[in-house]
Scaffold this active site. Structure first.
Site, mmCIF file in Angstrom:
data_model
loop_
_atom_site.group_PDB
_atom_site.id
_atom_site.type_symbol
_atom_site.label_atom_id
_atom_site.label_comp_id
_atom_site.label_asym_id
_atom_site.label_seq_id
_atom_site.Cartn_x
_atom_site.Cartn_y
_atom_site.Cartn_z
ATOM 1 N N PRO A 110 -13.977 47.715 -20.630
ATOM 2 C CA PRO A 110 -13.396 49.004 -21.213
ATOM 3 C C PRO A 110 -12.368 49.750 -19.916
ATOM 4 C CG PRO A 110 -15.554 49.642 -20.436
ATOM 5 C CD PRO A 110 -15.354 48.039 -20.558
ATOM 6 N N VAL A 111 -11.175 50.119 -20.401
ATOM 7 C CA VAL A 111 -10.276 50.750 -19.649
ATOM 8 C C VAL A 111 -10.770 52.290 -19.288
ATOM 9 C CG1 VAL A 111 -8.016 51.669 -19.110
ATOM 10 C CG2 VAL A 111 -8.288 49.317 -20.178
ATOM 11 N N GLY A 112 -10.631 52.666 -17.886
ATOM 12 C CA GLY A 112 -11.065 53.985 -17.648
ATOM 13 C C GLY A 112 -12.525 54.197 -17.382
ATOM 14 N N ALA A 113 -13.241 53.083 -17.188
ATOM 15 C CA ALA A 113 -14.789 53.104 -16.965
ATOM 16 C C ALA A 113 -14.947 53.118 -15.502
ATOM 17 C CB ALA A 113 -15.349 52.060 -17.711
ATOM 18 N N GLY A 114 -13.935 53.059 -14.476
ATOM 19 C CA GLY A 114 -14.112 52.850 -13.410
ATOM 20 C C GLY A 114 -14.683 51.705 -12.731
ATOM 21 N N LEU A 115 -14.162 50.437 -13.399
ATOM 22 C CA LEU A 115 -14.810 49.163 -13.202
ATOM 23 C C LEU A 115 -13.661 48.505 -12.495
ATOM 24 C CD1 LEU A 115 -16.892 48.882 -16.519
ATOM 25 C CD2 LEU A 115 -17.951 48.918 -14.169
ATOM 26 N N GLY A 116 -12.831 49.143 -12.108
ATOM 27 C CA GLY A 116 -11.773 48.150 -11.366
ATOM 28 C C GLY A 116 -10.874 47.504 -12.187
ATOM 29 N N ASP A 161 -11.189 46.798 -3.848
ATOM 30 C CA ASP A 161 -11.042 46.255 -5.283
ATOM 31 C C ASP A 161 -10.314 45.001 -5.399
ATOM 32 O OD1 ASP A 161 -12.383 48.743 -5.157
ATOM 33 O OD2 ASP A 161 -11.044 49.400 -6.978
#
Ligand code: MEV
Length: 336
Positions: A110-116, A161
């Site tokens: 998912p985009v915007g999940a803070g997962l780089g 990152d």
């Protein structure tokens, strides 16, 4: 040549934000990836499709007089596109050739999940574009170009990152000037994690800026916090090496407290972090830039269900993923 390259997202085990100021961090790739297909065009135009960045729509950009113009209504996606845009520009400059291309971006996270995601998009775009134009860049070169791209888009960025997305694994990383030092983390036992996330309320760029401003205002206090986060990383590295998960969990809790002190947590993230502990996690913290986004909890198997349910009840989502997977991969290279 038609090239498909993929690069993974990441979680930060310990040390985000402080890593920007030269402290070490422990970071791990996840097995969710971004896939970028690049097919060179003969008309000098760029057409970028980001079909499943979890926002509907196709985004088309055209190159006019060497400028890429983004045509989209979706503000959130625009931020992912600025990494693609800048990554293409920086790579063209580096290889000394600029050709148009069709770029297709697909994401299994998912985009915007803070997962780089932005680092993964950047790394995969640079690798696919250079390779499609016939340039075999080394991983070190790709990581460096991707870091330059992040710095350009965000103003301030550590190489954390982009490096983990390029090389993958579970890494100890720190940098000084343009020197990046990375070592694989030796672990005495598996690191059993539950990863949750909520929607981001702020961008990485703004959160990094927030810490910078706080540091300007209270230099002695904030510098001490940053140094302490560095000490937590060193201690956590030892704890993981010894397989001491209780100590590793406590250190996550301390790290979270300090990130909250730096002003990068949110009420929602704190709720998830504390609920995980109440449900038996050995420790928990936000992961990444904060402002919403992801959190991790160190959880023994028998507690995973309870911790996951608590995260969901509070409105978070749980990601089912393993850590330490492959970095950049060329999925396919075909003559087009
Ligand atoms: C963001 O994923 C990590 C930060 O430390 C920023 C950076 O390292 O550039 C917050």
């Amino acid at each position: 040549m038609k090239v498909v390259a993929s690069a993974p997202g990441k979680i930060t085990l310990y040390g985000e934000h402080a890593v920007v100021y030269g402290e070490p961090a422990l970071v791990a790739s996840i097995d969710k990836r971004v896939y970028v297909t690049c097919i060179p065009r003969s008309d000098g135009r760029f057409r970028i499709s980001a079909l499943n960045l979890h926002v509907p729509g196709v985004i088309v950009t055209y190159s006019r007089d060497g400028e890429i113009i983004l045509e989209t209504d979706y503000g959130r996606v625009l931020s992912a596109l600025s990494y693609i845009n800048e990554g293409l520009r920086i790579t063209s400059e580096y290889i000394g050739e600029r050709r148009g291309a069709d770029i297709i971006v697909e994401s299994s996270m998912p985009v915007g999940a803070g997962l780089g995601t932005s680092a993964a998009v950047t790394v995969a775009t640079i690798a696919a574009y250079a390779k499609a134009l016939g340039y075999d860049l080394k991983r070190e070169e790709i990581a460096k170009l991707a870091w330059e791209t992040e710095k350009k888009v965000q103003g301030i960025a550590s190489p954390m990152d982009t490096s983990i997305s390029t090389f993958g694994g579970v890494m100890y990383i720190r940098y000084s000037g343009s020197n990046v030092h990375m070592e694989r983390v030796k672990i005495g036992s598996e690191i059993p994690l539950v990863i949750g996330y909520v929607e981001r309320e702020a961008k990485t760029k703004d959160l990094v800026q927030r810490v910078y401003s706080l540091k300007q205002k209270y230099p002695h206090i904030v510098e001490a916090i940053i140094k302490t986060i560095g000490s937590i990383v060193e201690e956590a590295r030892k704890a993981l090496y010894e397989g001491d998960l209780v100590r590793a969990g406590e250190l996550m809790n301390i790290n979270h407290g300090l990130l909250d002190a730096l002003g990068v947590s949110t009420k929602k993230l704190n709720e998830l972090v504390y609920a995980a502990r109440a449900m038996g996690a050995l420790g928990s913290k936000l992961s990444g830039a904060g402002g919403g986004g992801s959190m991790i909890a160190l959880v023994l198997r028998e507690r995973v269900q309870d911790v996951s349910s608590a995260i969901r009840i509070l409105g978070g989502k749980v990601i089912d993923t393993a850590i330490g997977g492959k970095g950049l991969v060329y999925e396919s290279v075909e003559r087009s």
